[in-house]
Design an enzyme around this catalytic site. Structure first.
Site, PDB file in Angstrom:
ATOM      1  N   TYR A 181      68.872  58.572  96.119  1.00  0.00           N
ATOM      2  CA  TYR A 181      70.308  58.788  95.962  1.00  0.00           C
ATOM      3  C   TYR A 181      71.013  57.480  96.341  1.00  0.00           C
ATOM      4  O   TYR A 181      70.566  56.785  97.260  1.00  0.00           O
ATOM      5  CB  TYR A 181      70.734  59.947  96.888  1.00  0.00           C
ATOM      6  CG  TYR A 181      72.160  60.366  96.719  1.00  0.00           C
ATOM      7  CD1 TYR A 181      72.559  61.029  95.562  1.00  0.00           C
ATOM      8  CD2 TYR A 181      73.114  60.089  97.693  1.00  0.00           C
ATOM      9  CE1 TYR A 181      73.884  61.403  95.387  1.00  0.00           C
ATOM     10  CE2 TYR A 181      74.437  60.455  97.528  1.00  0.00           C
ATOM     11  CZ  TYR A 181      74.822  61.109  96.367  1.00  0.00           C
ATOM     12  OH  TYR A 181      76.123  61.472  96.196  1.00  0.00           O
ATOM     13  N   THR A 183      73.327  56.360  98.126  1.00  0.00           N
ATOM     14  CA  THR A 183      73.719  55.992  99.499  1.00  0.00           C
ATOM     15  C   THR A 183      72.528  55.794 100.435  1.00  0.00           C
ATOM     16  O   THR A 183      72.704  55.445 101.600  1.00  0.00           O
ATOM     17  CB  THR A 183      74.617  57.092 100.108  1.00  0.00           C
ATOM     18  OG1 THR A 183      73.873  58.310 100.139  1.00  0.00           O
ATOM     19  CG2 THR A 183      75.888  57.294  99.306  1.00  0.00           C
ATOM     20  N   LYS A 184      71.321  56.033  99.928  1.00  0.00           N
ATOM     21  CA  LYS A 184      70.140  55.867 100.787  1.00  0.00           C
ATOM     22  C   LYS A 184      69.846  54.380 101.013  1.00  0.00           C
ATOM     23  O   LYS A 184      70.402  53.530 100.317  1.00  0.00           O
ATOM     24  CB  LYS A 184      68.917  56.531 100.130  1.00  0.00           C
ATOM     25  CG  LYS A 184      69.103  58.021  99.882  1.00  0.00           C
ATOM     26  CD  LYS A 184      69.115  58.801 101.176  1.00  0.00           C
ATOM     27  CE  LYS A 184      69.012  60.281 100.955  1.00  0.00           C
ATOM     28  NZ  LYS A 184      70.188  61.060 101.360  1.00  0.00           N
ATOM     29  N   ASN A 185      68.924  54.088 101.946  1.00  0.00           N
ATOM     30  CA  ASN A 185      68.669  52.667 102.230  1.00  0.00           C
ATOM     31  C   ASN A 185      67.903  51.981 101.090  1.00  0.00           C
ATOM     32  O   ASN A 185      67.873  50.756 101.024  1.00  0.00           O
ATOM     33  CB  ASN A 185      67.972  52.467 103.586  1.00  0.00           C
ATOM     34  CG  ASN A 185      66.586  53.053 103.617  1.00  0.00           C
ATOM     35  OD1 ASN A 185      66.309  54.063 102.942  1.00  0.00           O
ATOM     36  ND2 ASN A 185      65.713  52.456 104.382  1.00  0.00           N
ATOM     37  N   LEU A 186      67.296  52.767 100.206  1.00  0.00           N
ATOM     38  CA  LEU A 186      66.862  52.236  98.909  1.00  0.00           C
ATOM     39  C   LEU A 186      67.421  53.208  97.872  1.00  0.00           C
ATOM     40  O   LEU A 186      66.935  54.336  97.754  1.00  0.00           O
ATOM     41  CB  LEU A 186      65.328  52.167  98.807  1.00  0.00           C
ATOM     42  CG  LEU A 186      64.836  51.702  97.432  1.00  0.00           C
ATOM     43  CD1 LEU A 186      65.233  50.260  97.150  1.00  0.00           C
ATOM     44  CD2 LEU A 186      63.325  51.861  97.293  1.00  0.00           C
TER      45      LEU A 186
END
Ligand SMILES: Cc1ncc(COP(=O)(O)O)c(C=O)c1O
Length: 364
Positions: A181, A183-186
Site C-alpha cells: 500500500y 503509505t507503507k515503507n515500501l
C-alpha cells in the site's frame, strides 16, 4: 511550518523521473498484467528477504485471505488474532468463513505471549501482526504453535525489511503476508501485496488461488480468484526498491532524533525498540493520556498526525465480542503516530518535538 503526516508527492525528483521512465517503458511494451516486471519483483524480494518463494497479489488483505485459503482454513475453524491491528487481519479470517478469536496485545501493540490460552480444539492458526514495524518474538511464538500444531501466518504488512536474528519478517511462519500500500515503507503507486513462504506446495497453491486456479491458461484446477498484481505496480515497486535501504536509514536517523529530543517529556511514553534490528521504524507511536488534546494542539500548529488505530477490532460492529482487552484498548485511546517518513527533514522533526514539549509546558 506545515508538516503533513505523510505527503507522498514529496518523493525525490530523481525517483519521480525514474518512475515516469518506468511508466513510459511499460506503456511501450504493451504488457499490463504479469510479465517481466512481476518476475523481477519476485526475484528482488526473494533476494532481499532471503525467502524461497514470493507470490505477488493484488493487496495485503488478499495476501492474508490467500494464505488462509491455501492452509484450508474455513468454516468451523478459529484463528487467533490480536485485538488491535488494521481491520484486514480479522477481515480475511471472516472472509474465508472462519472465526477470529481476539487476544490482547502488550504495550507495544503486539500479540501478548500468552495467546495460547485462547486455543481450543477448533483453533487452526495464529496470526502475529508485526504492528508499527516491530516484530513479535517469533522463536517463542513458533515453538508454542508447533507444540499446539497450529499454522502461523505472519501479518508483516507493516514490517517490510525488518529482521529478527537476521531472518526477515514474513519468513518465519508458514506464510508471511506483505502489503505494498502506498503509505507503507515500501509502497507501490497503487495497490499490491505478496505472500512469502518456504514451502513449495504452499507456494504453488497460493499461485493457483490468486490466478483462477489455473497453472496454465484455461486449465482450472481449483476454484481461485483474480488477485494478480498489475505489471505497472510491480514495475513501480522495483523502482522504489532502489531507494529502500537509504530510506530506511533516513527513517532510523529521524526516529533517533525524536527519541533524543522527546526523552525528557515525562507524560509521554516513547515507542520501544525503534532503533533495533527488529523494528523498521514504519510508525512512531507515542502514548499519552492527553492524546486527543495533543493531536488537536499539533494540528493547530500545522502538524499532521494519525491514530493507528482508534478502536480495537472486537469493539467494531461486524466483529463485536465482549472482552476487556485492556492493553490494546489503552493503546487505541492513548496512541498517537507522529510523522515519520523519509521525506521529512531534520528541522521538521525539531519543530514537531518543540511543539510537543510546548504542549506539555516544558518550553514556552
Ligand atoms: C497490519 C496490516 N494488515 C493488513 C493490511 C492490508 O494491506 P492492504 O491495504 O494492502 O490490503 C495492512 C495495510 O493496510 C496492515 O497495516
Amino acid at each position: 511550518m506545515n508538516i503533513p503526516f505523510l505527503d507522498l508527492s514529496r518523493i525525490s525528483p530523481v525517483l519521480k523521473n525514474r518512475l515516469e521512465r518506468k511508466f513510459s517503458e511499460l506503456l511501450e511494451s504493451g504488457i499490463f498484467s504479469g510479465g517481466e516486471e512481476v518476475e523481477k519483483l519476485e526475484v528482488h524480494i526473494q533476494q532481499l528477504l532471503k525467502t524461497r518463494f514470493t507470490i505477488p497479489c493484488a493487496n495485503g488483505t488478499d495476501a492474508l485471505e490467500l494464505a488462509l485459503r491455501a492452509l484450508q482454513i474455513g468454516p468451523g475453524d478459529e484463528v487467533i488474532v490480536p485485538a488491535l491491528t488494521w481491520v484486514s487481519t480479522a477481515e480475511a479470517v471472516v472472509l474465508v468463513g472462519a472465526k477470529p478469536i481476539f487476544w490482547d496485545t502488550d504495550e507495544e501493540g503486539l500479540l501478548r505471549p500468552d495467546w495460547d490460552k485462547a486455543v481450543t480444539e477448533r483453533t487452526k492458526a495464529v496470526i502475529p501482526v508485526h504492528l508499527y514495524g516491530k516484530m513479535v518474538k517469533m522463536e517463542q511464538l513458533l515453538e508454542k504453535a508447533k507444540k499446539l500444531r497450529l499454522f502461523v501466518i505472519e501479518d508483516a504488512a507493516q514490517a517490510f525489511g525488518t529482521t529478527q536474528d537476521d531472518k526477515a519478517a514474513g519468513t518465519w511462519g508458514d506464510i508471511g503476508c506483505l502489503s505494498f500500500y502506498p503509505t507503507k515503507n515500501l509502497g507501490a503507486l497503487g495497490e499490491a501485496g505478496m505472500c512469502l513462504t518456504q514451502d513449495e506446495n504452499l507456494a504453488q497453491k497460493i499461485r493457483l488461488l490468486s490466478n483462477h486456479g489455473q497453472p496454465i491458461r484455461d486449465q482450472h484446477e481449483l476454484i481461485g480468484r483474480n488477485s494478480r498484481v498489475d505489471s505497472l505496480q510491480a514495475g513501480f515497486i522495483n523502482v522504489m526498491l532502489e531507494e529502500f535501504e537509504s530510506n530506511q536509514k533516513k527513517r532510523k536517523a529521524l526516529a533517533k532524533q525524536y527519541i533524543k529530543e522527546l526523552s525528557g517529556v515525562s507524560e509521554l511514553i516513547l515507542p520501544k525498540g525503534l532503533l533495533e534490528e527488529d523494528h523498521n521504524a514504519h510508525l512512531f507511536v507515542v502514548q499519552t493520556k492527553k492524546r486527543d488534546q495533543l493531536q488537536v494542539f499539533l494540528a493547530k500548529n500545522g502538524i499532521g498526525t494519525a491514530i493507528h488505530y482508534p478502536r480495537i477490532i472486537p469493539d467494531m460492529k461486524p466483529y463485536r465480542v465482549d472482552g476487556d482487552f485492556v492493553t490494546a484498548r489503552k493503546l487505541a485511546h492513548e496512541g498517537l503516530s507522529l510523522p515519520l517518513n523519509p521525506y521529512l527533514k531534520a528541522e521538521e522533526v525539531d519543530w514537531i518535538a518543540d511543539k510537543v514539549e510546548e504542549f506539555f509546558g516544558l518550553i514556552a
